[in-house]
Design a protein around this motif. Sequence first.
Motif, mmCIF file in Angstrom:
data_model
loop_
_atom_site.group_PDB
_atom_site.id
_atom_site.type_symbol
_atom_site.label_atom_id
_atom_site.label_comp_id
_atom_site.label_asym_id
_atom_site.label_seq_id
_atom_site.Cartn_x
_atom_site.Cartn_y
_atom_site.Cartn_z
ATOM 1 N N LEU A 64 -22.347 -67.529 2.686
ATOM 2 C CA LEU A 64 -23.334 -66.508 2.994
ATOM 3 C C LEU A 64 -22.612 -65.185 3.186
ATOM 4 C CD1 LEU A 64 -25.266 -68.508 5.729
ATOM 5 C CD2 LEU A 64 -26.189 -67.969 3.469
ATOM 6 N N ARG A 65 -23.223 -64.125 2.683
ATOM 7 C CA ARG A 65 -22.658 -62.789 2.907
ATOM 8 C C ARG A 65 -23.793 -61.839 3.268
ATOM 9 N NH1 ARG A 65 -21.101 -61.091 -3.330
ATOM 10 N NH2 ARG A 65 -23.238 -61.103 -4.149
ATOM 11 N N PRO A 66 -23.500 -60.788 4.026
ATOM 12 C CA PRO A 66 -24.558 -59.854 4.418
ATOM 13 C C PRO A 66 -25.092 -59.081 3.216
ATOM 14 C CG PRO A 66 -22.634 -59.659 5.854
ATOM 15 C CD PRO A 66 -22.216 -60.479 4.680
ATOM 16 N N ALA A 67 -26.413 -59.081 3.065
ATOM 17 C CA ALA A 67 -27.052 -58.238 2.051
ATOM 18 C C ALA A 67 -27.531 -56.943 2.682
ATOM 19 C CB ALA A 67 -28.229 -58.975 1.409
ATOM 20 N N LEU A 68 -27.845 -56.980 3.972
ATOM 21 C CA LEU A 68 -28.246 -55.781 4.713
ATOM 22 C C LEU A 68 -27.870 -55.989 6.180
ATOM 23 C CD1 LEU A 68 -31.378 -53.627 4.423
ATOM 24 C CD2 LEU A 68 -30.819 -54.586 6.667
ATOM 25 N N VAL A 69 -27.285 -54.964 6.777
ATOM 26 C CA VAL A 69 -26.894 -55.014 8.189
ATOM 27 C C VAL A 69 -27.412 -53.755 8.867
ATOM 28 C CG1 VAL A 69 -25.006 -55.170 9.841
ATOM 29 C CG2 VAL A 69 -24.795 -56.287 7.606
ATOM 30 N N ASP A 70 -28.005 -53.925 10.041
ATOM 31 C CA ASP A 70 -28.520 -52.789 10.789
ATOM 32 C C ASP A 70 -28.191 -53.007 12.257
ATOM 33 O OD1 ASP A 70 -30.065 -50.372 11.208
ATOM 34 O OD2 ASP A 70 -31.608 -51.662 12.060
ATOM 35 N N GLY A 71 -27.535 -52.033 12.870
ATOM 36 C CA GLY A 71 -27.239 -52.166 14.294
ATOM 37 C C GLY A 71 -25.909 -51.560 14.678
ATOM 38 N N ARG A 72 -25.569 -51.724 15.928
ATOM 39 C CA ARG A 72 -24.392 -51.057 16.480
ATOM 40 C C ARG A 72 -23.082 -51.639 15.946
ATOM 41 N NH1 ARG A 72 -23.940 -53.328 22.718
ATOM 42 N NH2 ARG A 72 -23.368 -55.474 22.137
ATOM 43 N N ARG A 78 -20.658 -56.397 8.360
ATOM 44 C CA ARG A 78 -20.628 -56.296 6.894
ATOM 45 C C ARG A 78 -19.405 -56.972 6.301
ATOM 46 N NH1 ARG A 78 -22.238 -50.800 7.750
ATOM 47 N NH2 ARG A 78 -24.478 -50.542 7.307
ATOM 48 N N ARG A 79 -18.349 -57.094 7.070
ATOM 49 C CA ARG A 79 -17.112 -57.685 6.550
ATOM 50 C C ARG A 79 -17.140 -59.213 6.562
ATOM 51 N NH1 ARG A 79 -14.627 -53.051 9.281
ATOM 52 N NH2 ARG A 79 -14.361 -54.252 11.212
ATOM 53 N N LEU A 80 -18.169 -59.791 7.156
ATOM 54 C CA LEU A 80 -18.209 -61.251 7.292
ATOM 55 C C LEU A 80 -18.635 -61.944 6.004
ATOM 56 C CD1 LEU A 80 -19.881 -61.914 10.766
ATOM 57 C CD2 LEU A 80 -17.462 -62.095 10.169
ATOM 58 N N VAL A 81 -17.993 -63.043 5.707
ATOM 59 C CA VAL A 81 -18.455 -64.018 4.723
ATOM 60 C C VAL A 81 -18.263 -65.370 5.376
ATOM 61 C CG1 VAL A 81 -18.148 -65.039 2.446
ATOM 62 C CG2 VAL A 81 -17.842 -62.573 2.738
ATOM 63 N N ILE A 82 -19.350 -66.130 5.527
ATOM 64 C CA ILE A 82 -19.271 -67.404 6.247
ATOM 65 C C ILE A 82 -19.727 -68.547 5.355
ATOM 66 C CG2 ILE A 82 -19.613 -66.299 8.478
ATOM 67 C CD1 ILE A 82 -22.494 -67.255 8.420
ATOM 68 N N ARG A 83 -19.253 -69.726 5.702
ATOM 69 C CA ARG A 83 -19.687 -70.927 4.988
ATOM 70 C C ARG A 83 -21.004 -71.435 5.570
ATOM 71 N NH1 ARG A 83 -15.940 -73.327 1.721
ATOM 72 N NH2 ARG A 83 -13.765 -72.623 1.940
ATOM 73 N N ILE A 84 -21.820 -72.022 4.725
ATOM 74 C CA ILE A 84 -23.003 -72.722 5.218
ATOM 75 C C ILE A 84 -22.525 -73.883 6.091
ATOM 76 C CG2 ILE A 84 -24.978 -74.138 4.542
ATOM 77 C CD1 ILE A 84 -25.251 -72.367 2.070
ATOM 78 N N GLY A 85 -23.007 -73.925 7.326
ATOM 79 C CA GLY A 85 -22.532 -74.895 8.307
ATOM 80 C C GLY A 85 -21.600 -74.282 9.326
#
Length: 335
Positions: A64-72, A78-85
């Motif tokens: 999973l990777r961020p398609a849109l990020v909003d917040g502090r 935005r730099r995160l890429v995580i595995r499902i699970g």
Amino acid sequence: MTALALDHEETYAPVGYRRLAELLGELLAEQHVDAVLQRIAETLRRLVQCDNLVVWETLPPDRLRPALVDGRDAAELRRLVIRIGEGITGHACMVREPICSNRADLDARAGHVPGTDVEPEAIACLPLLARSELLGALSLYRSGFDGFTDEELELIQHFAEVAALALANARNQAELEALARTDDLTGLPNRRHLNEQLGHELTRARQNRQPLSLLLLDLDNFKQINDSQGHHAGDTALRQIADILTQTLRQQDLAARLGGDEFALLLPNTDSDQAQIVSDRLIEVIQARTAVHISTGTATYTSATNIDLLRVADRNLYRSKGRDRRSPGHHPAGG
């Protein structure tokens, strides 16, 4: 429940339920993926208070990777890429069920986002599912001890179900639009896409007072290939030409198949002499790598001229027929 929690519930939940139908209608009206993502963020901000909001998209095969990020903490998220699970969001996607952790800072499933503070935090994660397909997830982050209420979670879940459908519809629309602008055989843009891009590039060339060249080419012996070797050989030749064009051109150039054995190259910020060099190079490369001979015709727009690039390049293409193939027709200006 604390006074703070009661105030929060009274502020957001009733307003959220009154506005939900209207906001969902606005969401479903969006046609493009980016607009849908932006509308998701805006709508959730109106429904539920949160410090950070992430819309995740699936990244095959299992990430999973961020398609849109909003917040502090947008820059860090935005730099995160995580595995499902992995983490609470990844776990929600794995089990395909919403997960709320109102003390995520103490939750063994949670992972720390590098660069952010370790503090009391609530996380609500909802997988985005459309027709049983996992599209991604929604993650809402709220700092402090004021966790998400049952009413808020129910509201977010209803919204996420419709958001997933809106996102799926927008993606399907984008795929259909891409197919409508793509040549099936070669994968190149088609005539429709070229005409649209030609209009954009002409406007840009006029505004920036830069030249714009168009190069047309077709295969001299294409009919002979089809007649003697079959249409499969002809299709192979067209794919070879498309591959060479893709590998040869600059990033800002556009190669398209107009139909049959005719291709076009749109060359921004390219004057007539540079277009001639491109033409000569393509003739050499194509004849060296394939059994195909080509003819070319070019036309160049400058701020001193106002010509129909397609018409002039097409005329020069046919003028070049019968000439020495290493001396393609070229038209630097107009008429």
